[in-house]
Write a protein that holds these residues in place. Structure first.
Motif, PDB file in Angstrom:
ATOM      1  N   ASN A 162      -1.045  16.549   0.067  1.00  0.00           N
ATOM      2  CA  ASN A 162      -1.977  15.492  -0.335  1.00  0.00           C
ATOM      3  C   ASN A 162      -3.058  16.131  -1.210  1.00  0.00           C
ATOM      4  O   ASN A 162      -3.863  16.910  -0.744  1.00  0.00           O
ATOM      5  CB  ASN A 162      -2.577  14.863   0.936  1.00  0.00           C
TER       6      ASN A 162
ATOM      7  N   GLY B 194       0.832  -1.197   0.000  1.00  0.00           N
ATOM      8  CA  GLY B 194       0.000   0.000   0.000  1.00  0.00           C
ATOM      9  C   GLY B 194       0.868   1.249   0.000  1.00  0.00           C
ATOM     10  O   GLY B 194       2.069   1.212   0.311  1.00  0.00           O
ATOM     11  N   ALA B 195       0.243   2.363  -0.359  1.00  0.00           N
ATOM     12  CA  ALA B 195       0.947   3.642  -0.257  1.00  0.00           C
ATOM     13  C   ALA B 195       1.398   3.849   1.187  1.00  0.00           C
ATOM     14  O   ALA B 195       2.438   4.457   1.450  1.00  0.00           O
ATOM     15  CB  ALA B 195       0.046   4.780  -0.712  1.00  0.00           C
ATOM     16  N   SER B 196       0.631   3.307   2.133  1.00  0.00           N
ATOM     17  CA  SER B 196       0.954   3.485   3.557  1.00  0.00           C
ATOM     18  C   SER B 196       2.385   3.062   3.879  1.00  0.00           C
ATOM     19  O   SER B 196       3.121   3.795   4.539  1.00  0.00           O
ATOM     20  CB  SER B 196       0.009   2.647   4.420  1.00  0.00           C
TER      21      SER B 196
ATOM     22  N   LYS C 216      -6.761   2.549  -4.237  1.00  0.00           N
ATOM     23  CA  LYS C 216      -7.640   3.669  -4.533  1.00  0.00           C
ATOM     24  C   LYS C 216      -7.982   3.736  -6.021  1.00  0.00           C
ATOM     25  O   LYS C 216      -9.120   3.982  -6.386  1.00  0.00           O
ATOM     26  CB  LYS C 216      -7.002   4.981  -4.065  1.00  0.00           C
TER      27      LYS C 216
ATOM     28  N   ILE D 254       4.974   5.400   2.180  1.00  0.00           N
ATOM     29  CA  ILE D 254       5.100   6.696   2.877  1.00  0.00           C
ATOM     30  C   ILE D 254       5.928   6.499   4.156  1.00  0.00           C
ATOM     31  O   ILE D 254       6.857   7.267   4.437  1.00  0.00           O
ATOM     32  CB  ILE D 254       3.707   7.294   3.192  1.00  0.00           C
TER      33      ILE D 254
ATOM     34  N   PHE E 237      -4.548  13.166   6.621  1.00  0.00           N
ATOM     35  CA  PHE E 237      -4.691  11.715   6.788  1.00  0.00           C
ATOM     36  C   PHE E 237      -3.923  11.293   8.039  1.00  0.00           C
ATOM     37  O   PHE E 237      -2.782  11.715   8.253  1.00  0.00           O
ATOM     38  CB  PHE E 237      -4.143  11.034   5.538  1.00  0.00           C
TER      39      PHE E 237
ATOM     40  N   LYS F 181      -3.642  -3.951  -1.020  1.00  0.00           N
ATOM     41  CA  LYS F 181      -2.494  -3.210  -0.481  1.00  0.00           C
ATOM     42  C   LYS F 181      -1.290  -3.199  -1.439  1.00  0.00           C
ATOM     43  O   LYS F 181      -0.200  -3.693  -1.111  1.00  0.00           O
ATOM     44  CB  LYS F 181      -2.074  -3.782   0.880  1.00  0.00           C
ATOM     45  N   VAL F 182      -1.509  -2.645  -2.610  1.00  0.00           N
ATOM     46  CA  VAL F 182      -0.395  -2.400  -3.530  1.00  0.00           C
ATOM     47  C   VAL F 182      -0.279  -0.879  -3.706  1.00  0.00           C
ATOM     48  O   VAL F 182      -1.225  -0.238  -4.158  1.00  0.00           O
ATOM     49  CB  VAL F 182      -0.629  -3.065  -4.907  1.00  0.00           C
TER      50      VAL F 182
ATOM     51  N   ASN G  29      -7.650  14.155   1.248  1.00  0.00           N
ATOM     52  CA  ASN G  29      -8.440  13.451   2.259  1.00  0.00           C
ATOM     53  C   ASN G  29      -8.213  14.181   3.584  1.00  0.00           C
ATOM     54  O   ASN G  29      -7.057  14.310   3.991  1.00  0.00           O
ATOM     55  CB  ASN G  29      -7.945  11.997   2.359  1.00  0.00           C
TER      56      ASN G  29
ATOM     57  N   ASP H  39       1.336  12.967  -1.689  1.00  0.00           N
ATOM     58  CA  ASP H  39       0.418  11.830  -1.588  1.00  0.00           C
ATOM     59  C   ASP H  39      -0.705  12.052  -2.594  1.00  0.00           C
ATOM     60  O   ASP H  39      -1.577  12.890  -2.400  1.00  0.00           O
ATOM     61  CB  ASP H  39      -0.109  11.745  -0.152  1.00  0.00           C
TER      62      ASP H  39
ATOM     63  N   TYR I  21       0.085  10.042   8.819  1.00  0.00           N
ATOM     64  CA  TYR I  21       1.305  10.860   8.712  1.00  0.00           C
ATOM     65  C   TYR I  21       1.901  11.148  10.090  1.00  0.00           C
ATOM     66  O   TYR I  21       3.112  11.083  10.288  1.00  0.00           O
ATOM     67  CB  TYR I  21       1.043  12.199   8.018  1.00  0.00           C
TER      68      TYR I  21
ATOM     69  N   SER J 176      -1.607   4.603  -5.317  1.00  0.00           N
ATOM     70  CA  SER J 176      -2.189   3.422  -4.671  1.00  0.00           C
ATOM     71  C   SER J 176      -3.093   2.644  -5.626  1.00  0.00           C
ATOM     72  O   SER J 176      -4.057   3.201  -6.176  1.00  0.00           O
ATOM     73  CB  SER J 176      -3.007   3.859  -3.453  1.00  0.00           C
TER      74      SER J 176
ATOM     75  N   VAL K 103      -2.737   9.519  -3.903  1.00  0.00           N
ATOM     76  CA  VAL K 103      -3.455   8.246  -4.051  1.00  0.00           C
ATOM     77  C   VAL K 103      -4.842   8.415  -4.690  1.00  0.00           C
ATOM     78  O   VAL K 103      -5.366   7.470  -5.276  1.00  0.00           O
ATOM     79  CB  VAL K 103      -3.582   7.454  -2.715  1.00  0.00           C
TER      80      VAL K 103
HETATM   81  C1  LIG Z   1      -5.961   5.408   1.664  1.00  0.00           C
HETATM   82  C2  LIG Z   1      -4.914   6.447   1.762  1.00  0.00           C
HETATM   83  C3  LIG Z   1      -3.552   6.103   1.773  1.00  0.00           C
HETATM   84  C4  LIG Z   1      -3.080   4.679   1.881  1.00  0.00           C
HETATM   85  O1  LIG Z   1      -3.179   3.969   0.709  1.00  0.00           O
HETATM   86  P1  LIG Z   1      -2.976   2.380   0.742  1.00  0.00           P
HETATM   87  O2  LIG Z   1      -2.535   2.087  -0.650  1.00  0.00           O
HETATM   88  O3  LIG Z   1      -4.275   1.774   1.105  1.00  0.00           O
HETATM   89  O4  LIG Z   1      -1.929   2.086   1.760  1.00  0.00           O
HETATM   90  C5  LIG Z   1      -2.615   7.108   1.776  1.00  0.00           C
HETATM   91  N1  LIG Z   1      -2.986   8.401   1.767  1.00  0.00           N
HETATM   92  C6  LIG Z   1      -4.282   8.779   1.779  1.00  0.00           C
HETATM   93  C7  LIG Z   1      -4.602  10.228   1.778  1.00  0.00           C
HETATM   94  C8  LIG Z   1      -5.288   7.815   1.801  1.00  0.00           C
HETATM   95  O5  LIG Z   1      -6.568   8.204   1.855  1.00  0.00           O
END
Ligand SMILES: *Cc1c(COP(=O)(O)O)cnc(C)c1O
Length: 390
Positions: free
Chosen positions: A171, A101-103, A237, A106, A127, A245-246, A175, A203, A130, A234, A205
């Motif tokens: 971002n 995941g982007a998580s 998303k 990051i 989000f 989770k990619v 979000n 970010d 962070y 992501s 995503v």
């Molecule tokens: C959902 C989300 C992420 C995480 O993305 P994943 O690919 O699910 O880990 C990161 N940043 C923001 C703003 C998000 O809403």
């Protein structure tokens, strides 16, 4: 034994013991509420991508560790995607990385780039990962409130930069507010980043979840910015497979090296079959992306109208899965009180925007609702709200 269940937790992580999505999810379940809190779609993404993941497993091709920095097909597809959509060139060999995941990507950037005591600066609301990830990395998380209408306030941003500021995190699409930053806003942010020699974490995503002909601008495309920007995307998303989770990042070689070193020691690798499927997703024709956004826009409008029908005046989001609305028209002063009481009162769950903030501010009056749900789910939430508030 003390009865503090977090007795053993390191102090720097204490403020982050609870995730609002988990806590609100439990409350939603207990009250059998319609959950418009956590943003995940309840409709699957493209079936052809599912078939690829399944085939990777049944053929045996995808069942062992993929290459450390991501499946070559996916890194190539990410590179092609950045060229095709933004005119940006990244070498899949050493300027792209894939993670859980982007998580995770990051987190890797923070772990690889923050020295003890370095500051990360972000706009808030932001989000929630962070702040927690900055604490994990031993950095200091600092925020600047977004300005009126939740737009970036460049003067406030300039004033918040200190000699310890190393990373600037942005971002867009944003979000929780659904704002998509304009060229002028990004130019202003870029100017400050260059002037203060900051690394920008962008970010993006929600890059494809855009409404009303708004375009997403990637800050790395601005003059002088590619060399100082790490851009995150992501597959969850962009293709409605949040459980796979990619995620990924693109960055110039020197910054990417820092991200990769940290990341390889976290999960090392993950989700090989899903990576192959997301590679095919990134190569889908533009129709897929615009069609997906159009469907989501209709749902946005449906929920906007529902919220208006109970007397709220929600902010129309330009992108993402989310709508924010001030709760004061319903006689509440605080979004937290409203959101924590709503499951019992109305059988609906939302998220207080204060959960995305470090400081009490104007945002405390707001709550976040997600609309990436089936119409029958949105409908059930709206009729419950109407019964309670009309
Ligand atoms: C959902 C989300 C992420 C995480 O993305 P994943 O690919 O699910 O880990 C990161 N940043 C923001 C703003 C998000 O809403």
């Amino acid at each position: 034994m003390s009865d503090d269940p977090l007795e053993r937790l390191v102090p720097r992580m204490r403020p982050y013991a609870q995730s609002i999505f988990g806590t609100m999810g439990v409350l939603a379940l207990r009250t059998a509420s319609v959950n418009l809190g956590q943003g995940f779609p309840d409709t699957d993404g493209p079936v052809e991508l599912q078939r690829i993941a399944i085939d990777e497993i049944t053929s045996g091709r995808g069942n062992q560790y993929p290459p450390a920095h991501g499946q070559p097909a996916l890194r190539a597809a990410i590179s092609a995607h950045q060229r095709e959509w933004y005119g940006l060139e990244y070498d899949p060999a050493d300027e792209v990385v894939v993670g859980t995941g982007a998580s995770e990507v990051i987190a890797s950037a923070l772990l690889g780039l923050l020295n003890e005591g370095d500051e990360l600066l972000a706009f808030e609301p932001a989000f929630d990962i962070y702040a927690a990830q900055t604490a994990l990395a031993g950095g200091i998380y600092r925020t600047v409130a977004l300005g009126p209408g939740f737009r970036p306030d460049l003067e406030a941003l300039a004033a918040a930069i200190t000699p310890r500021t190393r990373l600037l995190l942005i971002n867009t699409p944003h979000n929780p507010t659904g704002a998509v930053y304009t060229r002028a806003e990004l130019d202003g942010i870029a100017k400050l980043a260059i002037e203060h020699d900051l690394i920008v974490l962008s970010d993006e995503v929600y890059e494809h979840l855009l409404f009303d002909d708004v375009t997403h601008l990637s800050i790395a495309t601005l003059p002088g910015m590619r060399e100082r920007t790490i851009t995150f995307g992501s597959g969850g998303k962009s293709f409605s497979f949040t459980g796979w989770k990619v995620g990924w990042a693109c960055a110039p070689r020197d910054l990417m090296a820092a991200v990769r070193v940290a990341r390889q020691h976290l999960s090392y690798v993950s989700g090989g079959p899903f990576q192959q499927a997301i590679a095919a997703g990134l190569e889908l024709p533009r129709d897929y992306f615009t069609g997906f956004a159009a469907e989501l826009q209709d749902k946005r409008d449906y929920l906007l109208n529902g919220l208006r029908s109970i007397g709220l005046d929600p902010i129309t989001p330009q992108g993402t899965y989310f709508i924010v609305s001030d709760v004061r028209p319903l006689g509440y002063d605080d979004g937290g009180d409203f959101a924590w009481g709503l499951p019992e009162k109305a059988g609906v769950a939302c998220i207080p925007v204060s959960a995305f903030c470090q400081h009490r501010a104007e945002a405390d009056h707001f709550v976040r609702w997600t609309f990436c749900k089936k119409y029958e789910v949105l409908d059930a939430a709206i009729s419950r709200l109407q019964k309670t508030f009309s």
